[in-house]
Design an enzyme around this catalytic site. Structure first.
Site, short mmCIF file in Angstrom:
data_model
loop_
_atom_site.label_atom_id
_atom_site.label_comp_id
_atom_site.label_asym_id
_atom_site.label_seq_id
_atom_site.Cartn_x
_atom_site.Cartn_y
_atom_site.Cartn_z
N TYR A 150 0.66 -1.32 -0.10
CA TYR A 150 0.09 0.01 -0.04
C TYR A 150 0.96 1.30 -0.08
CZ TYR A 150 -4.48 -2.63 0.66
OH TYR A 150 -5.47 -3.14 0.54
N LYS A 175 3.74 -14.69 4.52
CA LYS A 175 4.33 -15.48 3.07
C LYS A 175 5.62 -15.39 2.98
CE LYS A 175 3.01 -17.78 -0.53
NZ LYS A 175 1.96 -18.89 -0.68
N ASP A 205 -2.10 -18.23 2.53
CA ASP A 205 -3.00 -19.11 1.82
C ASP A 205 -3.62 -20.34 2.71
OD1 ASP A 205 -0.43 -19.76 1.75
OD2 ASP A 205 -0.35 -20.61 -0.46
N ASP A 221 -6.12 -6.56 4.52
CA ASP A 221 -7.37 -6.21 3.87
C ASP A 221 -8.17 -7.42 3.32
OD1 ASP A 221 -8.97 -4.48 2.55
OD2 ASP A 221 -7.71 -3.96 1.01
N ASP A 247 -12.13 -9.16 4.84
CA ASP A 247 -13.37 -9.26 3.79
C ASP A 247 -13.96 -10.85 4.04
OD1 ASP A 247 -13.02 -6.77 3.11
OD2 ASP A 247 -13.98 -6.93 1.29
#
Ligand code: NAI
Length: 329
Positions: A121, A168, A201, A225, A229
């Site tokens: 970001y 990750k 993941d 982010d 959701d």
């Protein structure tokens, strides 16, 4: 009297924010609103409009509706600009079931702590030669340590049992590696909290299989982010989840959802997320009794299940829902 900068936002923003303000005013918690222009279109092309900046600089508190950001072109995100300018480094998103809302799981009670100022970001993107572009993922020891300290402190205050760092680092060995190293160093100071690490993941799969195995999730910006959701989906959707963007001096409260262009202007959006953001704001300023009253009224409306918006399985509109909460107060 606390003064709060109020950004009504774009799309469904004005509808859900106005509904939430109606209810918050009825609590008589002495909140005073400084309404500033919403969205990029209202700001004569300034990314961080002077009126917004000056108001929030003064008040230190903001309740914000969603702001639209064009996809793949156009101006940068005002949301990101606000978070960076005011160093709102911690994005805190509690996610739990509401009674009566049908969802994939019951008993979900998660806290997401998202780093809010760097990662991908950072907005550092450029074209090297035609057909080759580059986006830089930034991680600093300062920001990684600061967010880890926030997460562990918050977990201790909330008497939580476990923190999972989501990463990750198998692929991004330097950036996510630094994120993990900082989290591990902080974890040593909190022996009462169980600390684990999980690759993003796998974390997504585990969350949709068995969310109860998690408690507090600590994530860098982009994973935070996306996983927010996903977790909102576990409890019934984006209309139900709120977040706080917190810095040393300033605090901004908002729904996790965006402008929902598909619902804008239809009196169909669920104002619960903004109401829960208002509840977080009230707790932040120490107005616990008002926050408890708001929470109880909301839960009662959900428990009764008579006046609910469509996303929550009902047929009612934004305004009718707000009215039902008002009546419970
Ligand atoms: P979105 O969150 O606006 O919508 C995703 C889905 O959730 C849609 O089906 C929508 O109808 C539903 N939904 C969202 N809020 C709801 C509510 N209150 N009640 C019932 N259903 C609701 O995400 P999308 O479509 O990806 O983004 C639209 C715009 O919002 C983009 O310009 C994006 O940049 C912006 N956005 C702004 C945010 C902010 O201001 N903090 C956060 C996320 C997106």
């Amino acid at each position: 009297m606390p003064v709060i900068t109020l950004i009504r936002g774009d799309g469904i923003g004005p509808e859900v924010v106005d509904a939430a303000v109606l209810v918050l005013d009825a609590l008589r918690a002495g909140l005073e609103w400084d309404v500033v222009p919403a969205g990029f279109s209202a700001s004569a092309g300034e990314l961080l409009p002077a009126a917004v900046r000056q108001s929030f600089e003064r008040t230190g508190l903001c309740l914000k509706g969603p702001l639209a950001t064009p996809i793949g072109t156009g101006h940068a995100s005002l949301n990101v600009a606000l978070r960076k300018h005011f160093e709102l480094y911690a994005n805190l998103r509690p996610i739990s079931n509401l009674p009566g809302v049908e969802s994939r799981f019951s008993g979900v009670d998660l806290i997401i702590v998202r780093e809010n100022t760097e990662g991908l970001y950072s907005g550092i993107e450029h074209e090297i030669i035609p057909g080759v572009v580059e986006s830089l993922k930034i991680a600093t020891e300062k920001a990684c340590t600061r967010i880890a300290e926030f997460a562990f402190r918050h977990a201790r205050e909330q008497k939580r049992r476990q923190i999972a760092s989501v990463h990750k680092a198998n692929i991004m060995k330097l950036t996510d590696g630094l994120f993990l190293r900082c989290a591990r160093a902080v974890a040593e100071k909190y022996p009462e909290l169980d600390y684990r690490e999980i690759i993003v993941d796998n974390a997504c799969m585990q969350l949709v299989l068995n969310p109860a195995q998690f408690d507090v999730l600590l994530l860098e910006n982009l994973y935070g982010d996306i996983v927010s959701d996903l977790c909102a989906g576990l409890v019934g959707g984006l209309g139900l989840v709120a977040g706080a963007n917190l810095g040393e001096t300033h605090a901004l409260f908002e729904a996790v959802h965006g402008t929902a262009p598909d619902l804008a202007g239809k009196d169909q959006a669920n104002p619960t997320a903004v109401l829960l953001a208002g509840e977080m704001l009230l707790r932040h300023i120490g107005q616990f009794a008002a926050a408890d009253r708001l929470h109880a009224a909301l839960l009662e409306v959900y428990r009764e299940g008579k006046v609910l918006t469509r996303d929550a399985g009902g047929q009612s509109g934004t305004r009718a829902f707000a009215q039902a909460v008002l009546e419970k107060l």
